[in-house]
Design a protein around this motif. Structure first.
Motif, short mmCIF file in Angstrom:
data_model
loop_
_atom_site.label_atom_id
_atom_site.label_comp_id
_atom_site.label_asym_id
_atom_site.label_seq_id
_atom_site.Cartn_x
_atom_site.Cartn_y
_atom_site.Cartn_z
N SER A 109 0.61 -1.04 0.30
CA SER A 109 0.30 0.26 0.40
C SER A 109 0.73 1.54 -0.23
CB SER A 109 -0.96 0.02 1.25
OG SER A 109 -1.99 -0.98 0.90
N GLU A 112 2.23 1.74 -3.74
CA GLU A 112 1.63 1.97 -4.69
C GLU A 112 0.98 3.84 -4.02
OE1 GLU A 112 -2.23 -0.53 -3.97
OE2 GLU A 112 -0.78 -2.40 -5.62
N TRP A 113 0.94 4.05 -3.22
CA TRP A 113 0.49 5.71 -2.80
C TRP A 113 1.69 6.10 -3.20
CZ3 TRP A 113 2.72 9.42 -0.91
CH2 TRP A 113 1.76 10.76 -0.72
N ASN A 115 3.78 5.74 -5.58
CA ASN A 115 3.97 5.53 -7.48
C ASN A 115 3.17 6.64 -7.43
OD1 ASN A 115 6.24 3.62 -6.95
ND2 ASN A 115 4.09 2.14 -7.44
N ARG A 116 1.87 6.66 -7.11
CA ARG A 116 0.39 7.63 -6.91
C ARG A 116 0.89 8.91 -6.86
NH1 ARG A 116 -2.62 3.30 -5.72
NH2 ARG A 116 -2.75 4.21 -3.93
N HIS A 117 1.72 9.43 -5.96
CA HIS A 117 1.40 10.44 -5.60
C HIS A 117 2.62 11.53 -5.04
CE1 HIS A 117 -3.29 10.06 -4.22
NE2 HIS A 117 -2.45 8.74 -4.32
N GLU A 120 3.47 14.98 -6.98
CA GLU A 120 2.33 15.84 -6.73
C GLU A 120 3.12 16.57 -5.55
OE1 GLU A 120 -1.86 14.90 -5.20
OE2 GLU A 120 -1.88 12.87 -6.27
#
Length: 133
Positions: A109, A112-113, A115-117, A120
């Protein structure tokens, strides 16, 4: 009753907070998985048992000393099991324990977080730095 100075009061509060943080389970766990190599070793071992050299090859850049320290620390904390096969040469294999297997979904988790954020986060840093510079 003696009164405390502001500095004495801050020192007392700091000692109480430090004691709280030392006992805090979340802080303790973050100290383990926040280690530079621990999360990567655990993620690699999630794919199955590995010999020492295999773990080292999967993590380019880790020194032999750091890999040994990380594996020992994870073994001490109960996440990794070390099995020695008496042969010539001696073979050492590392596997996740049940506790280690239970932490893998959390690590996944977090990965994955990230990689996504993290894009930003970097954009926010860049904006902050441009305004502060």
């Amino acid at each position: 009753m003696a009164t405390m100075t502001a500095a004495q009061r801050r020192e007392k509060e700091k000692a109480a907070f430090d004691a709280y943080m030392d006992a805090c389970p979340t802080h303790q766990l973050m100290g383990i998985i926040g280690n530079k190599w621990s999360m990567m070793v655990l993620s690699d071992l999630a794919h199955g048992a590995r010999r020492y050299a295999e773990v080292g090859k999967a993590l380019p850049g880790v020194s032999a000393k750091m890999l040994t320290q990380t594996l020992r620390s994870l073994e001490r904390d109960g996440f990794v099991a070390r099995t020695v096969t008496p042969s010539v040469p001696v073979q050492v294999e590392y596997t996740l324990t049940l506790l280690g297997e239970r932490i893998v979904p959390l690590l996944t988790s977090v990965q994955e977080w990230a990689n996504r954020h993290m894009g930003e986060v970097q954009a926010a840093r860049d904006q902050y730095d441009a305004q502060s510079g």
